[in-house]
Structure formats: structure tokens, C-alpha cells
Motif scaffolding. Structure first.
Motif, PDB file in Angstrom:
ATOM      1  N   SER A  53       0.832  -1.207   0.000  1.00 41.66           N
ATOM      2  CA  SER A  53       0.000   0.000   0.000  1.00 41.66           C
ATOM      3  C   SER A  53       0.863   1.252   0.000  1.00 41.66           C
ATOM      4  CB  SER A  53      -0.899   0.047   1.243  1.00 41.66           C
ATOM      5  OG  SER A  53      -1.740  -1.073   1.335  1.00 41.66           O
ATOM      6  N   GLU A  85       5.401   1.980   1.397  1.00 43.68           N
ATOM      7  CA  GLU A  85       4.987   0.787   2.135  1.00 43.68           C
ATOM      8  C   GLU A  85       6.088   0.325   3.085  1.00 43.68           C
ATOM      9  OE1 GLU A  85       4.833  -2.833  -0.351  1.00 43.68           O
ATOM     10  OE2 GLU A  85       5.721  -1.602  -1.919  1.00 43.68           O
ATOM     11  N   ARG A 154      -0.259   2.804  -8.107  1.00 48.55           N
ATOM     12  CA  ARG A 154      -1.371   2.531  -7.195  1.00 48.55           C
ATOM     13  C   ARG A 154      -2.424   3.626  -7.173  1.00 48.55           C
ATOM     14  NH1 ARG A 154       2.781   0.316  -2.560  1.00 48.55           N
ATOM     15  NH2 ARG A 154       3.133  -1.725  -3.546  1.00 48.55           N
TER      16      ARG A 154
END
Length: 238
Positions: A53, A85, A154
Motif C-alpha cells: 500500500s 509501504e 497505485r
């Protein structure tokens, strides 16, 4: 279905001494998890960014210090931070008043993995980040993730500024979720097939494939923080 969220009415819970948080997005969002974090003077919150993430922070009101991976960055009001992350992150409020932050995980933990940000911690203030004019669409953009800013597959994140007669017609993203956090002015937004007026202190979010459109409701223009997750999104207009 898209939703309108008013921050003042959210169910805040205590996350640490002097720190409260409340969710913006719900279970209908699979690619991003967003929340409001309120940090009192002198309070701090420490937590890990999940593997897989990116963590994004935006100081909506007040300022904060973010620390991790041997770095410590001061965030003025309306500053965007990107955190890699696996980072153990500490958010501190060294100011006289309460700080309000928007926090986004993209994607949430245990979601499909895509290449993410790998620069530790970086920050960019709205006041000093380059503004990109889009004359054909009567808008301006300030990029924070993507388009030459922090690199990640992302998410895509930016501030968008509309002129008084800017219109974005009804459209949807068949492969991405969206969220808008309103910073200035009043925006007429089509949410769930109905027009609503939204302003600072509110957000809207849209699951994949949910139709939405927007324009200035009154005054000389509006500005908002906009997320699309993942970064490689497609726009389909009505």
C-alpha cells in the motif's frame, strides 16, 4: 453508489491520546481506504504503512510533522505527503491548534498488488508545487502522484482548480475508484443521479463504474483534491 460525506458528522473514535479518526469511504470501495484524522496540539500517532500500500496524507487544516525512515518533514496547511509501504510513520502536531488530515491507503491491506511509491517519504505544498494549465478544459492541475510527481501505479492524486464556467459532464471510470475532497468554493456535483452542492468540510467518493459530473455552483471558481485508484484509469463519458 456515490456518496457525499460531511466531516463534522462522522463517527470519530480515539486512536491515541489526543488523536481521533473516522472513515470517509465504506465497504463499497475496494481500491482505496480513506479517513479523516484529527490531531490535537502536542499529540502524535505512530503506525505502520502496510506492505503493498501507498499512504497519502493531506493537511486540510493546520500543520503537522511526519517522520519515518530517518526523515522528518514539516507539513504546512494544504501539503500532500506520500509514504512508502513498510514505513513506520509518526504524525505529530507541534502547532497551537488542532490539525485535520485526510489519509488514504491505496490499495488497502490484502488487496491486489501493483508497483508503488519507493521514495521513502516526500511532501509537496500546494503553494509551491507547479500549476499546469489545461485551457481547453478551463481548469488547472497540481499533481502530487503521477504526471511527473511521485511515481506509483497505485493511485493518481492532484488538486484541480475550476474557473467559474468550467463543466465536467457526466462520466464514469470502469476500472477505477474516485474521491474528491473540497477545498474552496461551492461545487454542484451529480451523485447517485441527483445534483447536490458540496463545499469545504465535505468529500464525495465513487466506486468503480459510478457516474458523476460537476461544475461550479456559484462564485468565481472552486478547488478540490482528487484521487483515482489505481493510477491507470479510463474515463467514459455519457
Amino acid at each position: 453508489m456515490g456518496r457525499v460525506i460531511t466531516f463534522a458528522g462522522l463517527p470519530y473514535r480515539e486512536a491515541a491520546t489526543g488523536v481521533k479518526r473516522a472513515p470517509i469511504t465504506g465497504g463499497d470501495m475496494k481500491e482505496m481506504s480513506a479517513e479523516v484524522i484529527r490531531v490535537a496540539r502536542g499529540a502524535a500517532l505512530t503506525e505502520d504503512v502496510p506492505e503493498g500500500s501507498d499512504r497519502y496524507l493531506f493537511t486540510l487544516t493546520g500543520g503537522a510533522t511526519v517522520s519515518g525512515r530517518g526523515r522528518s518533514l514539516a507539513l504546512a496547511e494544504e501539503t500532500f505527503a506520500v509514504i512508502e509501504e513498510g514505513t513506520t510513520l509518526t504524525i505529530t502536531n507541534p502547532n497551537a491548534g488542532e490539525t485535520t488530515l485526510i489519509s488514504v491507503l491505496a490499495p488497502p491491506a490484502n488487496s491486489p498488488k501493483r508497483p508503488g511509491f519507493s521514495g521513502g517519504i516526500v511532501a509537496a505544498a500546494r503553494a509551491t508545487t507547479p500549476v499546469h494549465a489545461v485551457p481547453a478544459e478551463k481548469k488547472q492541475r497540481i499533481y502530487f502522484v503521477g504526471k511527473g510527481a511521485a511515481a506509483s501505479e497505485r493511485a493518481h492524486a492532484m488538486i484541480v482548480v475550476y474557473d467559474k464556467d468550467t463543466v465536467t459532464s457526466l462520466h464514469m471510470h470502469p476500472n477505477a475508484e474516485s474521491m474528491f475532497v473540497f477545498l474552496s468554493g461551492k461545487t454542484r456535483f451529480t451523485v447517485g443521479g441527483k445534483d447536490v452542492i458540496v463545499e469545504r468540510g465535505q468529500a464525495t467518493y465513487f466506486p468503480t463504474g459510478d457516474r458523476h459530473g460537476l461544475r461550479v455552483a456559484e462564485g468565481d471558481g472552486v478547488s478540490f483534491l482528487e484521487f483515482h485508484v489505481p493510477a491507470a484509469f479510463v474515463t467514459v463519458k455519457d
